[in-house]
Design a protein around this motif. Structure first.
Motif, PDB file in Angstrom:
ATOM      1  N   LEU A 116       0.777  -1.160   0.008  1.00  0.00           N
ATOM      2  CA  LEU A 116      -0.124  -0.166  -0.055  1.00  0.00           C
ATOM      3  C   LEU A 116       1.047   1.253  -0.093  1.00  0.00           C
ATOM      4  O   LEU A 116       2.076   1.191   0.547  1.00  0.00           O
ATOM      5  N   SER A 117       0.335   2.274  -0.384  1.00  0.00           N
ATOM      6  CA  SER A 117       0.968   3.663  -0.482  1.00  0.00           C
ATOM      7  C   SER A 117       1.192   4.094   0.913  1.00  0.00           C
ATOM      8  O   SER A 117       2.378   4.698   1.088  1.00  0.00           O
ATOM      9  N   ASP A 118       0.299   3.709   1.590  1.00  0.00           N
ATOM     10  CA  ASP A 118       0.680   4.026   3.188  1.00  0.00           C
ATOM     11  C   ASP A 118       1.776   3.560   3.740  1.00  0.00           C
ATOM     12  O   ASP A 118       2.439   4.154   4.576  1.00  0.00           O
ATOM     13  N   THR A 119       1.958   2.145   3.411  1.00  0.00           N
ATOM     14  CA  THR A 119       3.127   1.583   3.809  1.00  0.00           C
ATOM     15  C   THR A 119       4.378   2.437   3.414  1.00  0.00           C
ATOM     16  O   THR A 119       5.431   2.630   4.174  1.00  0.00           O
ATOM     17  N   LEU A 120       4.492   2.792   2.155  1.00  0.00           N
ATOM     18  CA  LEU A 120       5.665   3.506   1.781  1.00  0.00           C
ATOM     19  C   LEU A 120       5.900   4.738   2.419  1.00  0.00           C
ATOM     20  O   LEU A 120       7.064   5.062   2.818  1.00  0.00           O
ATOM     21  N   TYR A 121       4.990   5.710   2.544  1.00  0.00           N
ATOM     22  CA  TYR A 121       5.082   6.921   3.159  1.00  0.00           C
ATOM     23  C   TYR A 121       5.468   6.834   4.710  1.00  0.00           C
ATOM     24  O   TYR A 121       6.192   7.488   5.203  1.00  0.00           O
ATOM     25  N   LEU A 122       4.841   5.651   5.396  1.00  0.00           N
ATOM     26  CA  LEU A 122       5.295   5.447   6.666  1.00  0.00           C
ATOM     27  C   LEU A 122       6.691   4.998   6.772  1.00  0.00           C
ATOM     28  O   LEU A 122       7.313   5.275   7.773  1.00  0.00           O
ATOM     29  N   THR A 123       7.079   4.120   5.795  1.00  0.00           N
ATOM     30  CA  THR A 123       8.661   3.751   5.985  1.00  0.00           C
ATOM     31  C   THR A 123       9.488   5.216   5.678  1.00  0.00           C
ATOM     32  O   THR A 123      10.539   4.998   6.688  1.00  0.00           O
ATOM     33  N   ILE A 124       9.205   5.968   4.796  1.00  0.00           N
ATOM     34  CA  ILE A 124      10.153   7.187   4.615  1.00  0.00           C
ATOM     35  C   ILE A 124      10.034   7.839   6.146  1.00  0.00           C
ATOM     36  O   ILE A 124      10.918   8.544   6.549  1.00  0.00           O
ATOM     37  N   SER A 125       8.941   8.005   6.907  1.00  0.00           N
ATOM     38  CA  SER A 125       8.748   8.711   7.989  1.00  0.00           C
ATOM     39  C   SER A 125       9.687   8.115   8.820  1.00  0.00           C
ATOM     40  O   SER A 125      10.281   8.924   9.806  1.00  0.00           O
ATOM     41  N   TYR A 126       9.826   6.859   9.083  1.00  0.00           N
ATOM     42  CA  TYR A 126      10.509   5.959  10.049  1.00  0.00           C
ATOM     43  C   TYR A 126      12.002   6.427   9.743  1.00  0.00           C
ATOM     44  O   TYR A 126      13.038   6.641  10.520  1.00  0.00           O
ATOM     45  N   ILE A 127      12.544   6.343   8.342  1.00  0.00           N
ATOM     46  CA  ILE A 127      13.819   6.581   7.910  1.00  0.00           C
ATOM     47  C   ILE A 127      14.365   7.843   8.525  1.00  0.00           C
ATOM     48  O   ILE A 127      15.195   8.051   9.148  1.00  0.00           O
ATOM     49  N   ASP A 128      13.415   8.972   7.967  1.00  0.00           N
ATOM     50  CA  ASP A 128      13.979  10.386   8.550  1.00  0.00           C
ATOM     51  C   ASP A 128      13.990  10.769   9.710  1.00  0.00           C
ATOM     52  O   ASP A 128      14.794  11.289  10.334  1.00  0.00           O
ATOM     53  N   ARG A 129      13.086   9.963  10.611  1.00  0.00           N
ATOM     54  CA  ARG A 129      12.933  10.514  12.184  1.00  0.00           C
ATOM     55  C   ARG A 129      14.329   9.757  12.628  1.00  0.00           C
ATOM     56  O   ARG A 129      14.659  10.331  13.332  1.00  0.00           O
ATOM     57  N   PHE A 130      14.706   8.324  12.163  1.00  0.00           N
ATOM     58  CA  PHE A 130      15.729   7.558  12.593  1.00  0.00           C
ATOM     59  C   PHE A 130      17.003   8.387  12.325  1.00  0.00           C
ATOM     60  O   PHE A 130      17.944   8.664  13.427  1.00  0.00           O
ATOM     61  N   LEU A 131      17.133   8.857  11.244  1.00  0.00           N
ATOM     62  CA  LEU A 131      18.435   9.630  10.967  1.00  0.00           C
ATOM     63  C   LEU A 131      18.424  11.007  11.581  1.00  0.00           C
ATOM     64  O   LEU A 131      19.554  11.526  11.358  1.00  0.00           O
ATOM     65  N   SER A 132      17.425  11.677  11.912  1.00  0.00           N
ATOM     66  CA  SER A 132      17.503  12.941  12.370  1.00  0.00           C
ATOM     67  C   SER A 132      18.257  12.778  13.868  1.00  0.00           C
ATOM     68  O   SER A 132      18.760  13.722  14.371  1.00  0.00           O
TER      69      SER A 132
END
Length: 370
Positions: free
Chosen positions: A148-164
């Motif tokens: 699902l596209s929701d899965t993709l958006y949530l994935t990018i959110s996790y990545i950016d928050r972790f890298l922050s």
């Protein structure tokens, strides 16, 4: 039957008359009456007790007065009610306004927001271009496993928050990507891919144990709070708000063009600093401009339901527009190919990535609508 037997048979009602009731005696003596299970329930309606504070209203706080005034002004203006006549229970038309008001309060929480310049502040070995390549590849992975596209958006959110907050070696960046998608898939999908599937998609660059360990690190960082409003969360509602004056043959084009532009924003590092609702609103703004460049893309309904004026979207719109016309990261083609080809699996995408958009947006379009 003998008289003796008849004499010994005593009904309960006669027994109460002949023998003083223990409960009545206790009441007479002032003792508390024991409660009989369901015995003192009555079918008679209970008269409400008079409320001494009835008719008195608590004075509204200044913020509530302002909010009420704004709502009254918006109701009196030319705003289309997008919740009227909706019979889809999943859209929750009765509670939609309250739900999205709550989501807007969630998206501004610090723990749910990535840092807009974490590449410069935190990361020493990861660049913005590396992040863009990773996101472009994850779009392909999501297509490969039909996520699902929701899965993709949530994935990018996790990545950016972790890298922050966590410096990462570039060799582990792809590991962070697949582990984040594994978590998002478990949260959103009915049948998520297995750990082995994500190992395979990386050509077995990482072992099963490495993926699971990284998954654990991400979950601990998130404190197991996986739910988060994303661009897609707001995009659904904003698209409905922007369809009121779109010509019927262009309904689908407008919807999928908005989704295409929103996914392009995932690749652009400069969009990380914007709230998800701003990116969603900017995508709708640019989609309407692409379909009808001669008309102001913003409306009273969009301003009401997004809560943004055109001037507040200008920066984000320009970043996405540069991606759309190919001025930035033109070599990353996963999103473009997804929305350009008329695939059997996605005939509804209407080849929106092939649509031409003017190279410049009139400055007047970012002025307040009349």
């Amino acid at each position: 039957m003998s008289d003796k037997e008849n004499g010994s048979r005593v009904t309960r009602s006669l027994a109460r008359k002949r023998v003083p009731n223990a409960v009545d005696m206790a009441v007479r003596d002032g003792a508390k009456r024991p409660r009989v299970v369901l015995g003192d329930l009555s079918n008679q309606p209970v008269a409400p007790k008079p409320n001494p504070r009835a008719g008195r209203r608590k004075p509204l706080a200044p913020s509530e007065v302002q909010k009420k005034t704004v709502e009254e002004e918006q109701k009196s203006s030319d705003v289309t009610d997008i919740d009227a006549g909706v019979d889809d229970p999943q859209l929750c038309p009765q509670y939609a306004a309250d739900i999205y008001r709550y989501l807007r309060s969630m998206e501004v929480e610090a723990k749910r927001r990535p840092d807009g310049d974490y590449i410069e502040k935190v990361q020493k070995d990861v660049t913005a271009n590396m992040r863009a390549i990773l996101v472009d590849w994850l779009v392909e992975v999501a297509e490969e496993y039909k996520l699902l596209s929701d899965t993709l958006y949530l994935t990018i959110s996790y990545i950016d928050r972790f890298l922050s907050f966590n410096p990462l070696n570039r060799q582990r960046l792809q590991l962070l990507g697949v582990s984040s998608m594994l978590i998002a898939a478990k949260y959103e999908e009915i049948t998520p891919p297995h750990v082995e599937d994500f190992c395979y998609i990386t050509d077995n660059t990482y072992t099963r144990e490495e993926v699971i360990k990284m998954e654990s690190e991400i979950l601990k960082f998130l404190r197991f709070e996986m739910g988060n409003p994303t661009i897609k969360t707001f995009l659904r509602r904003f698209i409905r708000a922007g369809q009121d004056d779109v010509q019927s043959p262009k309904f689908l084009q407008f919807e999928f063009l908005s989704n295409y532009l929103a996914e392009l924003s995932l690749i652009e590092y400069n969009c990380v600093g914007f709230l998800p609702s701003i990116v969603a609103a900017a995508s709708v703004f640019l989609a309407r401009f692409t379909l009808n460049p001669t008309t102001h893309p913003w409306t009273a309904s969009l301003q009401h339901y997004t809560g943004y004026k055109p001037a507040e979207l200008e920066g984000c719109v320009h970043y996405i527009h540069e991606m759309q016309v190919g001025r930035k990261v033109a070599s990353l083609l996963a999103v473009r190919d997804k929305y350009k080809l008329h695939k059997i699996d996605h005939p509804q995408f209407k080849c929106v990535a092939s649509m031409n958009c003017p190279s410049e947006i009139p400055r007047s379009y970012f002025q307040d609508i009349s």
